[in-house]
Design a protein around this motif. Structure first.
Motif: not given
Length: 186
Positions: A121-122, A104-116
């Protein structure tokens, strides 16, 4: 053992049915010494029939009793199986919960990284655009500043020229004034 009991019970049942058929058959039928002239069973046959029926009922009761015992054992086993199933489910949940926090923690960090990354990019494009605008504005500023310095230098030159011109004019005026005074004195 149960099949032996059932076979014994079914043999007795067949014997009983054959005896019943004999007794319900037509009176004129000639059989062995078990039928009298009026078609009634002899006491011996009647007792044998009752005994067979009693034995049959006893066997059926015993079978029913065994059936109930087996049913109870099956219910007990099902209860145990259900309890074991619940325990196994709990164990599985505990195992998953042991692995889950990291996932869950890894998944959350990955989701945050993707979001950031999506936000970066813009922002990067905006930053590049602003940087280009800044460079253009800085270049325009520097160009205008150079032009201003040149104009100030020119103004200073002009000012010196104006001052020189004024000095020369004043000098000329003084000379003219002296000339006029000399005319007056004469």
């Amino acid at each position: 053992m149960q099949t032996t009991q059932k076979q014994g019970g079914s043999e007795q049942l067949q014997t009983l049915m054959q005896q019943t058929q004999i007794s319900s058959g037509p009176p004129q039928q000639q059989m062995s010494g078990s039928l009298s002239f009026n078609g009634a069973l002899s006491k011996e046959d009647e007792e044998m029939s009752k005994s067979a029926l009693t034995t049959f009922r006893a066997k059926e009761e015993e079978i029913e009793k065994k059936k109930m015992e087996v049913k109870e054992k099956v219910q007990l086993q099902l209860g145990r199986i259900e309890e074991e199933t619940r325990r196994l489910a709990n164990i599985r949940e505990e195992l998953e919960s042991l692995a889950d926090p990291m996932k869950k923690e890894v998944s959350l960090v990955r989701k945050k990284i993707d979001s950031i990354n999506k936000e970066l990019k813009p922002l990067g494009q905006t930053c590049q655009k602003k940087e280009k605008e800044y460079k253009d504005a800085l270049e325009a500023f520097n160009d205008k500043n150079k032009e201003k310095v040149q104009l100030i230098s020119r103004l200073m030159e002009v000012d010196q020229l104006v001052s020189e011109s004024e000095r020369l004019r004043m000098k000329k005026l003084e000379e003219l004034s002296k000339c006029i005074e000399t005319f007056r004195r004469d």
